[in-house]
Design a protein around this motif. Sequence first.
Motif, PDB file in Angstrom:
ATOM      1  N   HIS A  54     -10.538-128.188 -49.021  1.00 42.17           N
ATOM      2  CA  HIS A  54     -12.399-127.427 -49.756  1.00 42.17           C
ATOM      3  C   HIS A  54     -12.358-126.453 -50.830  1.00 42.17           C
ATOM      4  CE1 HIS A  54     -13.951-130.896 -47.437  1.00 42.17           C
ATOM      5  NE2 HIS A  54     -14.258-130.121 -46.184  1.00 42.17           N
ATOM      6  N   HIS A  55     -11.425-125.469 -50.501  1.00 43.40           N
ATOM      7  CA  HIS A  55     -11.083-124.422 -50.715  1.00 43.40           C
ATOM      8  C   HIS A  55     -11.024-124.366 -52.709  1.00 43.40           C
ATOM      9  CE1 HIS A  55     -13.994-122.597 -47.799  1.00 43.40           C
ATOM     10  NE2 HIS A  55     -13.268-123.455 -47.107  1.00 43.40           N
ATOM     11  N   PHE A  56      -9.965-125.201 -52.446  1.00 41.12           N
ATOM     12  CA  PHE A  56      -8.880-125.134 -53.774  1.00 41.12           C
ATOM     13  C   PHE A  56      -9.352-125.670 -54.793  1.00 41.12           C
ATOM     14  CE2 PHE A  56      -4.498-126.569 -50.616  1.00 41.12           C
ATOM     15  CZ  PHE A  56      -4.695-125.454 -50.428  1.00 41.12           C
ATOM     16  N   PRO A  57      -9.226-125.247 -55.620  1.00 37.14           N
ATOM     17  CA  PRO A  57      -9.446-124.886 -56.928  1.00 37.14           C
ATOM     18  C   PRO A  57      -9.070-126.418 -57.129  1.00 37.14           C
ATOM     19  CG  PRO A  57      -8.638-122.656 -57.410  1.00 37.14           C
ATOM     20  CD  PRO A  57      -8.682-123.848 -56.412  1.00 37.14           C
ATOM     21  N   GLN A  58      -8.703-127.416 -58.562  1.00 42.18           N
ATOM     22  CA  GLN A  58      -8.501-128.685 -59.123  1.00 42.18           C
ATOM     23  C   GLN A  58      -6.973-128.753 -59.667  1.00 42.18           C
ATOM     24  OE1 GLN A  58     -10.194-131.354 -58.130  1.00 42.18           O
ATOM     25  NE2 GLN A  58      -8.732-132.710 -58.593  1.00 42.18           N
ATOM     26  N   GLU A  59      -7.115-127.747 -60.369  1.00 37.95           N
ATOM     27  CA  GLU A  59      -6.268-127.834 -60.477  1.00 37.95           C
ATOM     28  C   GLU A  59      -4.757-127.839 -59.666  1.00 37.95           C
ATOM     29  OE1 GLU A  59      -7.335-123.866 -62.221  1.00 37.95           O
ATOM     30  OE2 GLU A  59      -7.968-125.651 -61.785  1.00 37.95           O
ATOM     31  N   ILE A  60      -5.138-127.152 -58.549  1.00 38.30           N
ATOM     32  CA  ILE A  60      -4.283-126.686 -56.693  1.00 38.30           C
ATOM     33  C   ILE A  60      -4.512-127.847 -56.393  1.00 38.30           C
ATOM     34  CG2 ILE A  60      -4.222-125.396 -55.364  1.00 38.30           C
ATOM     35  CD1 ILE A  60      -3.506-123.649 -57.901  1.00 38.30           C
ATOM     36  N   ILE A  61      -5.107-128.565 -56.097  1.00 35.66           N
ATOM     37  CA  ILE A  61      -5.073-130.042 -55.502  1.00 35.66           C
ATOM     38  C   ILE A  61      -4.186-130.775 -56.127  1.00 35.66           C
ATOM     39  CG2 ILE A  61      -6.606-132.083 -54.636  1.00 35.66           C
ATOM     40  CD1 ILE A  61      -9.110-130.022 -54.512  1.00 35.66           C
ATOM     41  N   GLN A  62      -3.621-131.054 -57.534  1.00 34.44           N
ATOM     42  CA  GLN A  62      -3.218-131.483 -58.297  1.00 34.44           C
ATOM     43  C   GLN A  62      -1.858-131.072 -57.489  1.00 34.44           C
ATOM     44  OE1 GLN A  62      -5.530-134.266 -58.808  1.00 34.44           O
ATOM     45  NE2 GLN A  62      -3.836-134.578 -59.701  1.00 34.44           N
ATOM     46  N   CYS A  63      -1.087-129.570 -57.702  1.00 35.69           N
ATOM     47  CA  CYS A  63      -0.512-129.471 -57.457  1.00 35.69           C
ATOM     48  C   CYS A  63       0.126-130.044 -55.975  1.00 35.69           C
ATOM     49  CB  CYS A  63      -0.303-128.047 -57.726  1.00 35.69           C
ATOM     50  SG  CYS A  63      -0.658-127.464 -59.221  1.00 35.69           S
ATOM     51  N   PHE A  64      -0.931-130.236 -55.222  1.00 38.48           N
ATOM     52  CA  PHE A  64      -0.279-130.191 -53.849  1.00 38.48           C
ATOM     53  C   PHE A  64      -0.801-131.930 -53.527  1.00 38.48           C
ATOM     54  CE2 PHE A  64      -1.036-126.232 -52.370  1.00 38.48           C
ATOM     55  CZ  PHE A  64      -1.275-125.994 -51.284  1.00 38.48           C
ATOM     56  N   LYS A  65      -0.707-132.874 -54.016  1.00 41.25           N
ATOM     57  CA  LYS A  65      -0.806-134.132 -54.691  1.00 41.25           C
ATOM     58  C   LYS A  65       0.684-134.614 -54.658  1.00 41.25           C
ATOM     59  CE  LYS A  65      -5.740-136.376 -54.886  1.00 41.25           C
ATOM     60  NZ  LYS A  65      -6.513-136.876 -55.451  1.00 41.25           N
ATOM     61  N   GLU A  66       1.057-134.067 -56.443  1.00 39.02           N
ATOM     62  CA  GLU A  66       2.410-134.476 -56.708  1.00 39.02           C
ATOM     63  C   GLU A  66       3.776-134.018 -55.735  1.00 39.02           C
ATOM     64  OE1 GLU A  66       3.875-135.718 -60.114  1.00 39.02           O
ATOM     65  OE2 GLU A  66       1.767-135.980 -60.153  1.00 39.02           O
ATOM     66  N   ALA A  67       3.034-132.637 -55.316  1.00 35.96           N
ATOM     67  CA  ALA A  67       4.276-132.799 -54.154  1.00 35.96           C
ATOM     68  C   ALA A  67       4.024-133.376 -53.283  1.00 35.96           C
ATOM     69  CB  ALA A  67       4.293-130.907 -53.569  1.00 35.96           C
ATOM     70  N   GLU A  68       2.896-134.520 -53.075  1.00 31.12           N
ATOM     71  CA  GLU A  68       2.949-135.338 -51.520  1.00 31.12           C
ATOM     72  C   GLU A  68       2.935-134.473 -50.340  1.00 31.12           C
ATOM     73  OE1 GLU A  68       6.029-137.624 -51.759  1.00 31.12           O
ATOM     74  OE2 GLU A  68       5.990-138.124 -53.579  1.00 31.12           O
ATOM     75  N   LEU A  69       2.217-133.625 -50.733  1.00 30.12           N
ATOM     76  CA  LEU A  69       1.262-132.469 -49.688  1.00 30.12           C
ATOM     77  C   LEU A  69       0.298-133.049 -48.940  1.00 30.12           C
ATOM     78  CD1 LEU A  69       2.276-128.696 -50.756  1.00 30.12           C
ATOM     79  CD2 LEU A  69       3.945-130.179 -48.739  1.00 30.12           C
ATOM     80  N   LEU A  70      -0.087-133.335 -49.595  1.00 31.66           N
ATOM     81  CA  LEU A  70      -1.238-134.403 -48.892  1.00 31.66           C
ATOM     82  C   LEU A  70      -1.314-135.864 -47.759  1.00 31.66           C
ATOM     83  CD1 LEU A  70      -4.468-133.402 -51.854  1.00 31.66           C
ATOM     84  CD2 LEU A  70      -3.007-132.239 -49.596  1.00 31.66           C
ATOM     85  N   GLY A  71       0.065-135.802 -48.125  1.00 35.44           N
ATOM     86  CA  GLY A  71       0.185-137.742 -47.620  1.00 35.44           C
ATOM     87  C   GLY A  71       0.555-137.916 -45.878  1.00 35.44           C
ATOM     88  N   TYR A  74       1.170-137.401 -42.726  1.00 34.08           N
ATOM     89  CA  TYR A  74       2.591-136.843 -42.054  1.00 34.08           C
ATOM     90  C   TYR A  74       3.074-137.170 -40.832  1.00 34.08           C
ATOM     91  CZ  TYR A  74      -1.992-136.504 -38.815  1.00 34.08           C
ATOM     92  OH  TYR A  74      -2.825-136.694 -38.164  1.00 34.08           O
ATOM     93  N   SER A  75       2.551-138.603 -40.201  1.00 34.67           N
ATOM     94  CA  SER A  75       3.259-139.182 -39.512  1.00 34.67           C
ATOM     95  C   SER A  75       4.390-139.849 -39.913  1.00 34.67           C
ATOM     96  CB  SER A  75       1.960-140.282 -38.927  1.00 34.67           C
ATOM     97  OG  SER A  75       2.121-141.194 -39.538  1.00 34.67           O
ATOM     98  N   LEU A  76       4.280-140.176 -41.214  1.00 34.04           N
ATOM     99  CA  LEU A  76       6.043-140.713 -42.551  1.00 34.04           C
ATOM    100  C   LEU A  76       6.501-139.702 -42.652  1.00 34.04           C
ATOM    101  CD1 LEU A  76       3.930-143.472 -43.889  1.00 34.04           C
ATOM    102  CD2 LEU A  76       4.703-143.549 -41.887  1.00 34.04           C
ATOM    103  N   ASP A  77       6.257-138.976 -42.549  1.00 35.09           N
ATOM    104  CA  ASP A  77       6.675-137.680 -43.140  1.00 35.09           C
ATOM    105  C   ASP A  77       6.861-135.835 -42.182  1.00 35.09           C
ATOM    106  OD1 ASP A  77       8.652-136.098 -44.431  1.00 35.09           O
ATOM    107  OD2 ASP A  77       7.663-136.021 -46.853  1.00 35.09           O
ATOM    108  N   ASN A  78       7.572-135.812 -41.534  1.00 33.55           N
ATOM    109  CA  ASN A  78       7.402-134.599 -40.493  1.00 33.55           C
ATOM    110  C   ASN A  78       7.314-132.779 -41.440  1.00 33.55           C
ATOM    111  OD1 ASN A  78       7.025-135.772 -38.467  1.00 33.55           O
ATOM    112  ND2 ASN A  78       9.280-135.763 -37.570  1.00 33.55           N
ATOM    113  N   SER A  79       8.524-133.040 -42.915  1.00 32.56           N
ATOM    114  CA  SER A  79       8.682-132.323 -43.461  1.00 32.56           C
ATOM    115  C   SER A  79       7.093-131.549 -44.190  1.00 32.56           C
ATOM    116  CB  SER A  79       9.700-132.616 -44.883  1.00 32.56           C
ATOM    117  OG  SER A  79       8.530-133.472 -46.009  1.00 32.56           O
ATOM    118  N   ILE A  80       6.253-132.497 -43.898  1.00 38.66           N
ATOM    119  CA  ILE A  80       4.418-132.153 -44.768  1.00 38.66           C
ATOM    120  C   ILE A  80       4.516-131.202 -43.770  1.00 38.66           C
ATOM    121  CG2 ILE A  80       2.526-132.752 -44.539  1.00 38.66           C
ATOM    122  CD1 ILE A  80       3.193-135.426 -46.070  1.00 38.66           C
TER     123      ILE A  80
END
Length: 288
Positions: A108-125, A127-133
Amino acid sequence: MSVSVGILYSSQRLIKLICDNLMTTNEILEQFTKIYVARTPYVLDLCRTCRWVEISPTGFLQVTNRGLEILEAQSITEKLRIQIKHYIYTLKPTWSKVLHYGRKEALHHFPQEIIQCFKEAELLGDYSLDNSIILWWDIVGAFSRSGVEEKKNSVGRRGELLSLQYEEKRLGVPPTWKSFESNFVGFDILSKVSKDDDSNLSIEVKATVSTTDNISFFITNNEWNTASLTKNYLFHIWSLAASSVLYILTPEIIELSIPSNKGNGKWESVKIEYKKNELESYKAKEGI
Protein backbone atom coordinates in the motif's frame (compact mmCIF):
# COMPACT_ATOMS: atom_id res chain seq x y z
CA MET A 1 17.31 8.12 -6.58
CA SER A 2 14.40 6.23 -8.12
CA VAL A 3 14.61 2.79 -9.66
CA SER A 4 12.60 0.83 -12.21
CA VAL A 5 12.62 -2.61 -13.81
CA GLY A 6 14.32 -1.25 -16.91
CA ILE A 7 17.07 0.43 -14.92
CA LEU A 8 17.72 -2.75 -12.94
CA TYR A 9 18.09 -4.74 -16.16
CA SER A 10 20.26 -2.01 -17.63
CA SER A 11 22.46 -2.13 -14.53
CA GLN A 12 22.96 -5.86 -15.01
CA ARG A 13 24.16 -5.18 -18.57
CA LEU A 14 26.56 -2.48 -17.41
CA ILE A 15 28.03 -4.66 -14.66
CA LYS A 16 28.66 -7.41 -17.25
CA LEU A 17 30.19 -4.89 -19.66
CA ILE A 18 32.61 -3.63 -17.01
CA CYS A 19 33.46 -7.17 -15.95
CA ASP A 20 34.41 -8.12 -19.53
CA ASN A 21 36.13 -4.89 -20.59
CA LEU A 22 38.76 -2.55 -19.15
CA MET A 23 37.06 0.85 -19.45
CA THR A 24 37.00 4.24 -17.72
CA THR A 25 33.89 6.20 -16.84
CA ASN A 26 34.48 8.65 -19.68
CA GLU A 27 34.93 5.85 -22.22
CA ILE A 28 31.58 4.34 -21.27
CA LEU A 29 29.81 7.70 -21.38
CA GLU A 30 31.33 8.49 -24.78
CA GLN A 31 30.60 5.10 -26.36
CA PHE A 32 27.11 4.42 -24.96
CA THR A 33 24.20 6.85 -24.88
CA LYS A 34 22.06 4.11 -23.40
CA ILE A 35 22.72 0.84 -21.65
CA TYR A 36 19.87 -1.42 -22.74
CA VAL A 37 16.81 0.83 -22.11
CA ALA A 38 18.13 3.48 -19.70
CA ARG A 39 20.40 6.47 -20.12
CA THR A 40 24.01 5.62 -19.38
CA PRO A 41 24.74 8.40 -16.83
CA TYR A 42 21.81 7.28 -14.67
CA VAL A 43 22.69 3.59 -14.91
CA LEU A 44 26.31 4.32 -14.05
CA ASP A 45 25.24 6.50 -11.12
CA LEU A 46 23.00 3.74 -9.75
CA CYS A 47 25.73 1.11 -10.11
CA ARG A 48 28.23 3.27 -8.24
CA THR A 49 25.72 4.35 -5.56
CA CYS A 50 24.70 0.75 -4.84
CA ARG A 51 28.40 -0.18 -4.88
CA TRP A 52 28.10 -2.68 -7.72
CA VAL A 53 31.04 -1.03 -9.48
CA GLU A 54 33.84 1.26 -8.37
CA ILE A 55 36.84 3.09 -9.78
CA SER A 56 40.10 1.22 -9.26
CA PRO A 57 43.36 2.96 -8.20
CA THR A 58 44.42 2.87 -11.87
CA GLY A 59 41.32 4.82 -12.93
CA PHE A 60 39.39 2.00 -14.56
CA LEU A 61 35.95 0.82 -13.53
CA GLN A 62 35.84 -2.55 -11.79
CA VAL A 63 33.08 -4.80 -10.47
CA THR A 64 32.83 -5.08 -6.67
CA ASN A 65 31.92 -8.15 -4.61
CA ARG A 66 28.36 -6.84 -4.57
CA GLY A 67 28.37 -6.67 -8.34
CA LEU A 68 29.82 -10.17 -8.61
CA GLU A 69 26.98 -11.43 -6.39
CA ILE A 70 24.55 -10.23 -9.07
CA LEU A 71 26.57 -11.66 -11.97
CA GLU A 72 26.92 -15.04 -10.28
CA ALA A 73 23.21 -15.39 -9.49
CA GLN A 74 21.71 -18.38 -11.30
CA SER A 75 18.54 -16.73 -12.60
CA ILE A 76 17.17 -13.36 -13.68
CA THR A 77 14.76 -13.48 -10.74
CA GLU A 78 17.57 -14.00 -8.26
CA LYS A 79 19.58 -11.16 -9.82
CA LEU A 80 16.66 -8.77 -9.43
CA ARG A 81 16.05 -9.80 -5.81
CA ILE A 82 19.70 -9.16 -4.98
CA GLN A 83 19.58 -5.77 -6.68
CA ILE A 84 16.43 -4.71 -4.84
CA LYS A 85 17.94 -5.83 -1.53
CA HIS A 86 21.16 -3.88 -2.19
CA TYR A 87 19.13 -0.83 -3.21
CA ILE A 88 17.19 -0.98 0.07
CA TYR A 89 20.30 -1.52 2.19
CA THR A 90 22.21 1.33 0.55
CA LEU A 91 19.66 4.06 -0.11
CA LYS A 92 17.11 3.20 2.61
CA PRO A 93 14.19 4.65 0.58
CA THR A 94 11.16 5.85 2.51
CA TRP A 95 8.96 3.01 1.28
CA SER A 96 11.41 0.41 2.64
CA LYS A 97 10.63 1.43 6.22
CA VAL A 98 7.30 -0.43 6.03
CA LEU A 99 8.63 -3.75 4.75
CA HIS A 100 8.15 -5.36 8.17
CA TYR A 101 4.44 -4.51 8.16
CA GLY A 102 3.83 -7.64 6.09
CA ARG A 103 3.75 -8.02 2.32
CA LYS A 104 0.20 -6.86 1.60
CA GLU A 105 0.43 -3.94 4.04
CA ALA A 106 3.77 -2.80 2.63
CA LEU A 107 2.46 -2.75 -0.93
CA HIS A 108 0.00 0.00 0.00
CA HIS A 109 2.98 2.30 0.58
CA PHE A 110 5.02 1.36 -2.52
CA PRO A 111 5.30 3.63 -5.58
CA GLN A 112 4.01 1.95 -8.74
CA GLU A 113 7.48 1.52 -10.24
CA ILE A 114 8.62 -0.30 -7.09
CA ILE A 115 5.61 -2.63 -7.23
CA GLN A 116 6.63 -3.46 -10.79
CA CYS A 117 10.17 -4.25 -9.62
CA PHE A 118 8.81 -6.62 -6.96
CA LYS A 119 6.50 -8.28 -9.50
CA GLU A 120 9.34 -8.79 -11.95
CA ALA A 121 11.45 -10.31 -9.18
CA GLU A 122 8.53 -12.66 -8.40
CA LEU A 123 8.39 -11.43 -4.79
CA LEU A 124 4.60 -11.09 -4.90
CA GLY A 125 4.00 -14.70 -5.95
CA ASP A 126 2.71 -17.74 -4.08
CA TYR A 127 5.04 -18.31 -1.12
CA SER A 128 3.80 -21.89 -0.77
CA LEU A 129 5.45 -22.67 -4.11
CA ASP A 130 8.68 -20.79 -3.41
CA ASN A 131 10.12 -20.67 0.12
CA SER A 132 12.79 -18.22 -1.04
CA ILE A 133 10.07 -15.55 -1.18
CA ILE A 134 9.52 -15.94 2.58
CA LEU A 135 13.25 -15.80 3.27
CA TRP A 136 13.72 -12.65 1.18
CA TRP A 137 10.87 -10.78 2.88
CA ASP A 138 12.08 -11.84 6.32
CA ILE A 139 15.63 -10.65 5.67
CA VAL A 140 14.69 -7.21 4.36
CA GLY A 141 11.87 -6.94 6.90
CA ALA A 142 14.35 -7.49 9.73
CA PHE A 143 16.58 -4.81 8.21
CA SER A 144 13.73 -2.30 7.95
CA ARG A 145 12.85 -2.87 11.59
CA SER A 146 16.36 -1.74 12.57
CA GLY A 147 16.79 -3.35 15.92
CA VAL A 148 14.83 -6.59 15.68
CA GLU A 149 17.24 -9.46 15.41
CA GLU A 150 16.96 -11.56 12.27
CA LYS A 151 17.55 -14.72 14.34
CA LYS A 152 14.57 -13.94 16.55
CA ASN A 153 12.43 -13.31 13.49
CA SER A 154 13.50 -16.60 11.87
CA VAL A 155 12.54 -18.58 15.01
CA GLY A 156 9.08 -17.06 14.88
CA ARG A 157 8.74 -17.93 11.20
CA ARG A 158 9.73 -21.55 11.92
CA GLY A 159 6.90 -21.76 14.42
CA GLU A 160 4.42 -20.26 11.96
CA LEU A 161 5.46 -22.67 9.20
CA LEU A 162 5.09 -25.61 11.58
CA SER A 163 1.61 -24.41 12.57
CA LEU A 164 0.65 -24.09 8.91
CA GLN A 165 1.74 -27.68 8.36
CA TYR A 166 -0.02 -28.85 11.53
CA GLU A 167 -3.32 -27.22 10.55
CA GLU A 168 -3.18 -28.53 6.99
CA LYS A 169 -2.58 -32.05 8.31
CA ARG A 170 -5.39 -31.66 10.85
CA LEU A 171 -7.96 -30.37 8.35
CA GLY A 172 -6.76 -31.67 5.00
CA VAL A 173 -6.73 -28.15 3.51
CA PRO A 174 -4.14 -25.37 3.89
CA PRO A 175 -4.97 -22.48 6.26
CA THR A 176 -4.32 -18.82 5.43
CA TRP A 177 -1.03 -17.28 6.58
CA LYS A 178 -2.27 -13.83 7.64
CA SER A 179 0.89 -12.50 9.32
CA PHE A 180 2.97 -12.90 6.15
CA GLU A 181 0.68 -10.39 4.45
CA SER A 182 -0.05 -8.11 7.43
CA ASN A 183 1.24 -7.66 10.97
CA PHE A 184 -1.86 -5.75 12.09
CA VAL A 185 -4.57 -8.41 12.21
CA GLY A 186 -3.78 -9.60 15.76
CA PHE A 187 -3.05 -13.23 14.88
CA ASP A 188 -0.84 -15.24 12.53
CA ILE A 189 -2.98 -17.95 10.92
CA LEU A 190 -6.63 -18.15 9.87
CA SER A 191 -7.84 -21.75 9.98
CA LYS A 192 -11.07 -23.67 10.62
CA VAL A 193 -12.38 -25.16 13.85
CA SER A 194 -12.55 -28.72 12.47
CA LYS A 195 -13.33 -30.78 9.40
CA ASP A 196 -17.00 -30.73 10.44
CA ASP A 197 -17.11 -27.12 11.63
CA ASP A 198 -16.30 -24.51 8.98
CA SER A 199 -16.18 -21.64 11.51
CA ASN A 200 -13.07 -19.48 11.42
CA LEU A 201 -10.29 -20.24 13.88
CA SER A 202 -7.65 -17.57 14.59
CA ILE A 203 -4.22 -18.77 15.73
CA GLU A 204 -1.41 -16.76 17.26
CA VAL A 205 1.94 -18.57 17.07
CA LYS A 206 4.84 -18.25 19.52
CA ALA A 207 8.12 -20.16 19.31
CA THR A 208 11.23 -20.57 21.42
CA VAL A 209 14.53 -22.42 21.03
CA SER A 210 15.36 -22.21 24.73
CA THR A 211 16.91 -25.38 26.15
CA THR A 212 15.82 -24.66 29.74
CA ASP A 213 12.84 -26.19 31.52
CA ASN A 214 10.93 -22.94 31.02
CA ILE A 215 8.96 -21.74 28.00
CA SER A 216 8.56 -17.99 27.70
CA PHE A 217 7.05 -15.70 25.08
CA PHE A 218 5.68 -12.18 24.71
CA ILE A 219 2.10 -11.17 23.95
CA THR A 220 1.29 -7.67 22.74
CA ASN A 221 -1.73 -5.65 23.76
CA ASN A 222 -3.04 -5.84 20.19
CA GLU A 223 -2.74 -9.64 20.15
CA TRP A 224 -4.52 -9.95 23.47
CA ASN A 225 -7.33 -7.56 22.52
CA THR A 226 -7.93 -9.63 19.38
CA ALA A 227 -7.78 -12.89 21.34
CA SER A 228 -10.21 -11.71 23.99
CA LEU A 229 -12.75 -10.45 21.44
CA THR A 230 -12.55 -13.31 18.93
CA LYS A 231 -14.92 -16.26 19.22
CA ASN A 232 -12.51 -19.01 18.18
CA TYR A 233 -8.91 -18.18 19.03
CA LEU A 234 -5.96 -20.35 20.07
CA PHE A 235 -2.31 -19.88 20.94
CA HIS A 236 0.19 -22.29 19.38
CA ILE A 237 3.32 -22.39 21.55
CA TRP A 238 6.25 -24.20 19.92
CA SER A 239 9.29 -25.47 21.80
CA LEU A 240 11.98 -25.97 19.13
CA ALA A 241 14.95 -26.94 21.28
CA ALA A 242 15.72 -30.65 20.76
CA SER A 243 12.57 -31.51 18.83
CA SER A 244 9.43 -29.66 17.75
CA VAL A 245 6.80 -29.79 20.48
CA LEU A 246 3.49 -27.94 20.20
CA TYR A 247 1.37 -26.74 23.13
CA ILE A 248 -2.10 -25.39 22.38
CA LEU A 249 -3.53 -22.87 24.84
CA THR A 250 -6.86 -21.07 24.93
CA PRO A 251 -7.28 -17.37 25.79
CA GLU A 252 -8.82 -18.40 29.12
CA ILE A 253 -5.51 -19.99 30.14
CA ILE A 254 -3.43 -17.05 28.92
CA GLU A 255 -5.76 -14.55 30.63
CA LEU A 256 -4.50 -15.69 34.05
CA SER A 257 -1.16 -14.05 33.20
CA ILE A 258 -2.44 -10.87 31.53
CA PRO A 259 -1.88 -7.62 33.50
CA SER A 260 -4.49 -4.90 34.03
CA ASN A 261 -4.38 -1.27 32.97
CA LYS A 262 -4.42 0.93 36.09
CA GLY A 263 -4.60 4.67 36.51
CA ASN A 264 -2.78 6.35 33.65
CA GLY A 265 -0.80 3.21 32.83
CA LYS A 266 -1.43 0.98 29.82
CA TRP A 267 0.52 -2.20 29.14
CA GLU A 268 1.93 -2.75 25.65
CA SER A 269 3.39 -6.25 25.94
CA VAL A 270 3.79 -8.90 28.62
CA LYS A 271 6.27 -11.74 29.05
CA ILE A 272 4.58 -15.02 30.01
CA GLU A 273 6.60 -17.94 31.33
CA TYR A 274 5.59 -21.52 32.10
CA LYS A 275 7.39 -24.58 33.36
CA LYS A 276 7.25 -27.29 30.70
CA ASN A 277 5.57 -29.69 33.13
CA GLU A 278 2.80 -27.10 33.62
CA LEU A 279 2.00 -27.37 29.91
CA GLU A 280 2.12 -31.15 29.63
CA SER A 281 -1.67 -31.51 29.47
CA TYR A 282 -1.82 -28.97 26.63
CA LYS A 283 0.67 -30.80 24.39
CA ALA A 284 -0.74 -31.47 20.94
CA LYS A 285 -1.43 -35.08 20.07
CA GLU A 286 1.19 -36.64 17.84
CA GLY A 287 0.20 -37.99 14.48
CA ILE A 288 -2.61 -35.50 13.83
